[in-house]
Motif scaffolding. Structure first.
Motif, PDB file in Angstrom:
ATOM      1  N   ALA A 236       0.811  -1.224   0.000  1.00 52.41           N
ATOM      2  CA  ALA A 236       0.000   0.000   0.000  1.00 52.41           C
ATOM      3  C   ALA A 236       0.838   1.265   0.000  1.00 52.41           C
ATOM      4  N   LEU A 237       0.389   2.216  -0.818  1.00 52.63           N
ATOM      5  CA  LEU A 237       0.895   3.574  -0.844  1.00 52.63           C
ATOM      6  C   LEU A 237      -0.291   4.471  -0.499  1.00 52.63           C
ATOM      7  N   VAL A 238      -0.166   5.264   0.565  1.00 57.20           N
ATOM      8  CA  VAL A 238      -1.292   6.045   1.084  1.00 57.20           C
ATOM      9  C   VAL A 238      -1.017   7.527   0.884  1.00 57.20           C
ATOM     10  N   CYS A 239      -1.921   8.205   0.192  1.00 54.27           N
ATOM     11  CA  CYS A 239      -1.795   9.639  -0.054  1.00 54.27           C
ATOM     12  C   CYS A 239      -3.047  10.345   0.431  1.00 54.27           C
ATOM     13  N   GLY A 240      -2.909  11.609   0.823  1.00 53.95           N
ATOM     14  CA  GLY A 240      -4.137  12.336   1.063  1.00 53.95           C
ATOM     15  C   GLY A 240      -4.114  13.380   2.145  1.00 53.95           C
ATOM     16  N   ASP A 241      -5.305  13.939   2.328  1.00 50.99           N
ATOM     17  CA  ASP A 241      -5.586  14.985   3.295  1.00 50.99           C
ATOM     18  C   ASP A 241      -6.200  14.327   4.527  1.00 50.99           C
ATOM     19  N   PHE A 242      -5.433  14.263   5.630  1.00 49.42           N
ATOM     20  CA  PHE A 242      -5.914  13.616   6.850  1.00 49.42           C
ATOM     21  C   PHE A 242      -6.704  14.588   7.724  1.00 49.42           C
ATOM     22  N   ASN A 243      -6.657  15.871   7.409  1.00 47.92           N
ATOM     23  CA  ASN A 243      -7.320  16.886   8.231  1.00 47.92           C
ATOM     24  C   ASN A 243      -6.888  16.808   9.692  1.00 47.92           C
ATOM     25  N   ASN A 244      -5.650  16.400   9.917  1.00 48.15           N
ATOM     26  CA  ASN A 244      -5.081  16.381  11.258  1.00 48.15           C
ATOM     27  C   ASN A 244      -3.566  16.355  11.139  1.00 48.15           C
ATOM     28  N   THR A 245      -2.897  16.739  12.212  1.00 47.22           N
ATOM     29  CA  THR A 245      -1.457  16.926  12.158  1.00 47.22           C
ATOM     30  C   THR A 245      -0.698  15.640  12.445  1.00 47.22           C
ATOM     31  N   GLN A 246       0.624  15.701  12.235  1.00 54.63           N
ATOM     32  CA  GLN A 246       1.482  14.548  12.519  1.00 54.63           C
ATOM     33  C   GLN A 246       1.583  14.270  14.014  1.00 54.63           C
ATOM     34  N   GLU A 259       6.349   4.273   6.367  1.00 49.11           N
ATOM     35  CA  GLU A 259       7.275   5.397   6.323  1.00 49.11           C
ATOM     36  C   GLU A 259       6.557   6.618   5.777  1.00 49.11           C
ATOM     37  N   ASP A 260       6.967   7.775   6.253  1.00 46.40           N
ATOM     38  CA  ASP A 260       6.409   9.061   5.866  1.00 46.40           C
ATOM     39  C   ASP A 260       7.425   9.733   4.944  1.00 46.40           C
ATOM     40  N   SER A 261       7.010  10.063   3.731  1.00 53.76           N
ATOM     41  CA  SER A 261       7.966  10.602   2.752  1.00 53.76           C
ATOM     42  C   SER A 261       8.665  11.857   3.265  1.00 53.76           C
ATOM     43  N   PHE A 262       7.935  12.691   4.001  1.00 57.65           N
ATOM     44  CA  PHE A 262       8.554  13.904   4.538  1.00 57.65           C
ATOM     45  C   PHE A 262       9.604  13.560   5.581  1.00 57.65           C
ATOM     46  N   GLN A 263       9.291  12.622   6.476  1.00 59.20           N
ATOM     47  CA  GLN A 263      10.244  12.264   7.517  1.00 59.20           C
ATOM     48  C   GLN A 263      11.498  11.619   6.936  1.00 59.20           C
ATOM     49  N   ASP A 283      -1.251  16.982   5.060  1.00 56.20           N
ATOM     50  CA  ASP A 283      -1.290  16.214   3.810  1.00 56.20           C
ATOM     51  C   ASP A 283      -0.042  15.343   3.737  1.00 56.20           C
ATOM     52  N   TYR A 284      -0.229  14.070   3.384  1.00 53.85           N
ATOM     53  CA  TYR A 284       0.858  13.105   3.548  1.00 53.85           C
ATOM     54  C   TYR A 284       0.965  12.147   2.365  1.00 53.85           C
ATOM     55  N   ILE A 285       2.159  11.564   2.251  1.00 51.24           N
ATOM     56  CA  ILE A 285       2.394  10.403   1.394  1.00 51.24           C
ATOM     57  C   ILE A 285       3.107   9.371   2.268  1.00 51.24           C
ATOM     58  N   LEU A 286       2.451   8.245   2.501  1.00 51.87           N
ATOM     59  CA  LEU A 286       2.969   7.182   3.360  1.00 51.87           C
ATOM     60  C   LEU A 286       3.086   5.905   2.545  1.00 51.87           C
ATOM     61  N   ALA A 287       3.946   5.005   2.986  1.00 46.35           N
ATOM     62  CA  ALA A 287       4.114   3.754   2.243  1.00 46.35           C
ATOM     63  C   ALA A 287       4.579   2.641   3.165  1.00 46.35           C
ATOM     64  N   GLU A 288       4.144   1.435   2.839  1.00 48.20           N
ATOM     65  CA  GLU A 288       4.630   0.262   3.547  1.00 48.20           C
ATOM     66  C   GLU A 288       6.106   0.041   3.219  1.00 48.20           C
ATOM     67  N   ASN A 289       6.738  -0.865   4.000  1.00 44.71           N
ATOM     68  CA  ASN A 289       8.201  -0.951   3.915  1.00 44.71           C
ATOM     69  C   ASN A 289       8.710  -1.572   2.620  1.00 44.71           C
ATOM     70  N   ARG A 290       7.812  -2.007   1.757  1.00 45.71           N
ATOM     71  CA  ARG A 290       8.274  -2.495   0.451  1.00 45.71           C
ATOM     72  C   ARG A 290       8.706  -1.344  -0.454  1.00 45.71           C
ATOM     73  N   GLU A 292      10.559   2.420  -1.152  1.00 48.04           N
ATOM     74  CA  GLU A 292      11.671   3.253  -0.711  1.00 48.04           C
ATOM     75  C   GLU A 292      11.457   4.666  -1.234  1.00 48.04           C
ATOM     76  N   PHE A 293      11.472   5.637  -0.329  1.00 49.51           N
ATOM     77  CA  PHE A 293      11.332   7.027  -0.734  1.00 49.51           C
ATOM     78  C   PHE A 293      12.698   7.573  -1.153  1.00 49.51           C
ATOM     79  N   LEU A 294      12.736   8.137  -2.353  1.00 48.53           N
ATOM     80  CA  LEU A 294      13.972   8.683  -2.916  1.00 48.53           C
ATOM     81  C   LEU A 294      13.973  10.202  -2.944  1.00 48.53           C
ATOM     82  N   GLY A 295      12.811  10.816  -2.724  1.00 45.13           N
ATOM     83  CA  GLY A 295      12.714  12.266  -2.730  1.00 45.13           C
ATOM     84  C   GLY A 295      11.359  12.718  -2.218  1.00 45.13           C
ATOM     85  N   HIS A 296      11.306  13.924  -1.688  1.00 50.24           N
ATOM     86  CA  HIS A 296      10.034  14.516  -1.238  1.00 50.24           C
ATOM     87  C   HIS A 296      10.100  16.006  -1.496  1.00 50.24           C
ATOM     88  N   TRP A 297       8.985  16.560  -2.003  1.00 52.82           N
ATOM     89  CA  TRP A 297       8.910  17.988  -2.293  1.00 52.82           C
ATOM     90  C   TRP A 297       7.599  18.578  -1.775  1.00 52.82           C
TER      91      TRP A 297
END
Length: 323
Positions: A236-246, A259-263, A283-290, A292-297
């Protein structure tokens, strides 16, 4: 310490502590200023503010990131999440052609997958570079979401969140002889318009109860999402507006084991939304450990009340995915 954190942030009724999560960042900012002031004065009170900031780091993790250079790998792809506010069709943003600017921005950055919350169906004709699309059904009364993809979408669905006009949709995307599941998340909105003139105790109590109720609903929605992810045959790759903070239990529920792409690859505070000038990351982009985040903007675009985020992602060797 872990027991206390679980009690205050994980209880069935967050009460004061659930509301407190929304103003955590401004409070930490005040403690930073106090710390610097007490250091300047040579006072031992600086230790108190330092303790609070250290405790917050232990509980919440890092909320400010130093920049890292983006990387690339063969077969990687980019994904964007953007609450487009209906492409400003109701002129909420005082900017001519804001909706056209949103479309132009997406075309310019050309992510391989785009998750839009508060989408406008009429705009898909401006995004013809995407051959594949999954969006909220036309007969639905929910706010419109869309997943645009340059890769084939071979399956799709909706979680149909109960008693909410917000929702979570998903698409199974075939990438490089593999399949992933992309979730486009739009959790319950607070639906509160700040009113500077009405500060009565009755009005304040009404707002407080609204916030409590919304956070409770968000938690139920987050649990439904986690259950759906656990049952998915695809990573799973999870994107979206959670309407709440980290800082929230809502974020902790959804991001557990992810993993959190920003972190991983972000820079600065990662602001995606502002309330009265207070920067928030909702607003976040999260992903399971399969993955690997290579960049975040983060992009400081004012075409919507939210700002877009984008990540570069690659897939590690297959463990969960079914071909």
């Amino acid at each position: 310490m872990g027991i206390l954190v679980n009690y205050f942030w994980g209880g069935k009724d967050a009460g004061f502590f659930g509301v407190f999560q929304l103003v955590t960042l401004p409070i930490l900012g005040c403690h930073l200023l106090c710390f610097l002031y007490w250091v300047f004065k040579g006072s031992k009170w600086a230790l108190a503010s330092l303790f609070v900031m250290g405790l917050s780091y232990y509980v919440f993790g890092n909320f400010y990131k130093g920049g890292q250079d983006a990387k690339s790998k063969e077969g990687d792809f980019t994904v964007m999440s953007y609450n487009a506010m209906g492409f400003n069709r109701f002129d909420q943003i005082n900017m001519p052609h804001a909706g056209d600017s949103i479309s132009a921005f997406i075309i310019e950055k050309s992510p391989d997958i785009v998750c839009l919350q508060e989408h406008a169906r009429s705009r898909k004709k401006q995004l013809m570079q995407y051959r594949y699309l999954s969006e909220t059904p036309r007969n639905s009364s929910r706010s419109i979401q869309a997943i645009f993809s340059k890769y084939p979408i071979i399956g799709r669905g909706s979680l149909n969140l109960p008693e909410s006009t917000n929702n979570i949709i998903f698409a199974d995307v075939a990438i490089n002889n593999d399949t992933i599941r992309v979730y486009n998340v739009h959790l319950e909105s607070f639906k509160i318009v700040p009113n500077d003139t009405d500060i009565s105790s009755k009005a304040s109590e009404k707002v407080y109860q609204r916030i409590k109720s919304t956070i409770t609903t968000q938690r139920r929605q987050a649990k439904l999402l986690r259950e759906h992810i656990s049952a998915s045959p695809f990573s799973a790759l999870v994107c979206g507006d959670f309407n709440n903070t980290q800082f929230s239990r809502v974020f902790r529920l959804v991001s557990e084991g992810m993993e959190d792409s920003f972190q991983v690859m972000g820079n600065g505070m990662g602001k995606t939304y502002s309330v009265k000038g207070v920067p928030l990351r909702i607003d976040y982009i999260l992903a399971e450990n399969r993955f690997e985040f290579l960049g975040h903007w983060n992009y400081e675009k004012k075409y919507s009340d939210h700002e877009p985020v984008m990540a570069r992602v690659s897939l590690r060797p297959n463990e969960k995915t079914i071909h």
